[in-house]
Design an enzyme around this catalytic site. Structure first.
Site, PDB file in Angstrom:
ATOM      1  N   GLN A  53     -12.375  92.111  55.227  1.00 42.18           N
ATOM      2  CA  GLN A  53     -10.672  92.193  55.008  1.00 42.18           C
ATOM      3  C   GLN A  53      -9.916  93.836  54.835  1.00 42.18           C
ATOM      4  OE1 GLN A  53      -9.664  92.342  50.267  1.00 42.18           O
ATOM      5  NE2 GLN A  53     -11.070  90.573  50.885  1.00 42.18           N
ATOM      6  N   HIS A  67      -5.924  96.822  54.036  1.00 42.28           N
ATOM      7  CA  HIS A  67      -4.748  96.995  53.075  1.00 42.28           C
ATOM      8  C   HIS A  67      -4.244  97.855  53.504  1.00 42.28           C
ATOM      9  CE1 HIS A  67      -7.095  94.212  49.864  1.00 42.28           C
ATOM     10  NE2 HIS A  67      -7.601  95.038  49.988  1.00 42.28           N
ATOM     11  N   GLU A 111      -8.553 101.683  47.119  1.00 43.43           N
ATOM     12  CA  GLU A 111      -8.641 101.138  45.997  1.00 43.43           C
ATOM     13  C   GLU A 111     -10.429 101.564  45.795  1.00 43.43           C
ATOM     14  OE1 GLU A 111      -8.379  97.249  47.557  1.00 43.43           O
ATOM     15  OE2 GLU A 111     -10.831  96.991  47.184  1.00 43.43           O
ATOM     16  N   HIS A 155     -13.229  95.979  55.251  1.00 48.45           N
ATOM     17  CA  HIS A 155     -13.642  96.547  53.727  1.00 48.45           C
ATOM     18  C   HIS A 155     -14.762  94.870  53.642  1.00 48.45           C
ATOM     19  CE1 HIS A 155     -10.552  96.686  51.688  1.00 48.45           C
ATOM     20  NE2 HIS A 155     -10.832  96.422  51.185  1.00 48.45           N
ATOM     21  N   ARG A 181      -6.701  89.248  55.754  1.00 48.84           N
ATOM     22  CA  ARG A 181      -8.220  89.061  56.605  1.00 48.84           C
ATOM     23  C   ARG A 181      -8.425  89.020  58.205  1.00 48.84           C
ATOM     24  NH1 ARG A 181      -6.431  84.479  53.098  1.00 48.84           N
ATOM     25  NH2 ARG A 181      -6.994  85.136  50.659  1.00 48.84           N
TER      26      ARG A 181
HETATM   27 ZN   LIG Z   1      -9.793  95.264  49.211  1.00 50.43          ZN
END
Ligand SMILES: [Zn+2]
Length: 310
Positions: A97, A99, A116, A174, A194
């Protein structure tokens, strides 16, 4: 007003979850599988609640609204709570996926982007994760690989062990691999595009939605590199600052008017005292501390994750 309050998490039963958050991190829920425990969250998809003191059972959002200033000066730079801390237990591989960043997330989804950081807590032998591309590539090549089902050949895969840290900037492709348990500190966002889901079907018998077009719009096609780690700090960016401290004797921690702190016991059993209030945190438990110029004492044996806005 209680300055330090324990938090009660929200659980998620995504299809790739396992058992370890229950068996190793004391999470009391029947949820099966148990994929995530959102420890410090003001996100509409799952809010942590206050679990000690006179404000017990308020959501963290309600608690913050009831106590103006509790987040500190730096929070004024954000129009919403900036971060989200969660435990993740992957019994199966998570989807591959990506972001978006804030600009794309706000424009297309009316949500923030998502950068993240992962701190690996447990990893089975040979457990691997996916982190960026193996070499520089481009939109066309990636699009073709997704179509032909051989995207994994382009991706960088890495074996992990407890204590490893991975900083995943928005735009980095990632995937957390099977057998990994980690704690994630992320922007307050739940937007995931995704690109590959191992052809699995969900509880409803359908494959989960892929968002290949949007993913390709936001994807960074360069191999990703990791920032150097300094001392206790595992990550520092405009949205969150995260430190991990071993505790084996009485330790004094500072807090300032700049930012609240979220604390999570990631190992052992600790007691945190501020003024008249003492709370116990065993492995897997979290608390919220109001921003003010003050100190608090942590005793016991274990490891403490401390998050704030820097
Ligand atoms: Zn993630």
């Amino acid at each position: 007003m209680k300055m330090i309050v324990k938090l009660k998490p929200v659980f998620k039963d995504y299809l790739w979850g396992g058992e370890k958050l229950r068996t190793h991190y004391g999470k009391a829920t029947d949820m099966m599988p148990l994929a995530e425990s959102w420890e410090l969250s003001c996100h509409p998809d799952g809010q942590s609640k206050v679990a000690s003191g006179t404000n017990s059972d308020l959501t963290l959002t309600e608690y913050v609204e009831m106590h103006p200033g509790t987040l500190g000066h730096k929070a004024r730079n954000f129009d919403r709570f900036p971060m989200l801390v969660k435990f993740i237990d992957a019994q199966l591989d998570l989807s591959v996926q990506v972001h978006p960043d804030d600009a794309y997330g706000l424009k297309v989804e009316n949500e923030l982007g998502k950068t993240e950081v992962w701190y690996i807590l447990d990893a089975e032998a040979d457990a691997k994760l996916i982190m960026g591309f193996e070499r520089e590539t481009n939109k066309e090549e990636v699009k073709e690989a997704i179509k032909n089902g051989n995207l994994l050949d382009l991706l960088h895969q890495e074996r992990v062990q407890p204590g490893d840290v991975f900083f995943i900037e928005s735009g980095t492709v990632h995937g957390i691999g099977a057998g990994i348990t980690l704690i994630e500190i992320q922007q307050n966002s739940n937007i995931t595009y995704r690109v590959y889901d191992y052809d699995r079907v969900g509880k409803d018998g359908n494959k989960r939605k892929l968002d290949v077009e949007k993913a390709l719009d936001v994807m960074d096609f360069k191999p990703s590199s990791q920032p150097e780690r300094k001392g206790a700090t595992i990550a520092s960016c405009e949205y969150f600052h995260a430190e991990i401290h071993p505790v084996n004797q009485d330790s004094e921690f500072q807090i300032t008017e700049d930012s609240f702190q979220g604390i999570t016991c990631i190992d052992g059993a600790l007691k945190c005292s501020q003024g008249q209030t003492t709370i116990e945190l065993i492995k897997g438990e979290s608390a919220f501390i109001t921003a003010e110029n003050n100190t608090y004492t942590v005793t016991g044996q274990g490891q403490l994750l401390v998050v704030s806005i820097k």
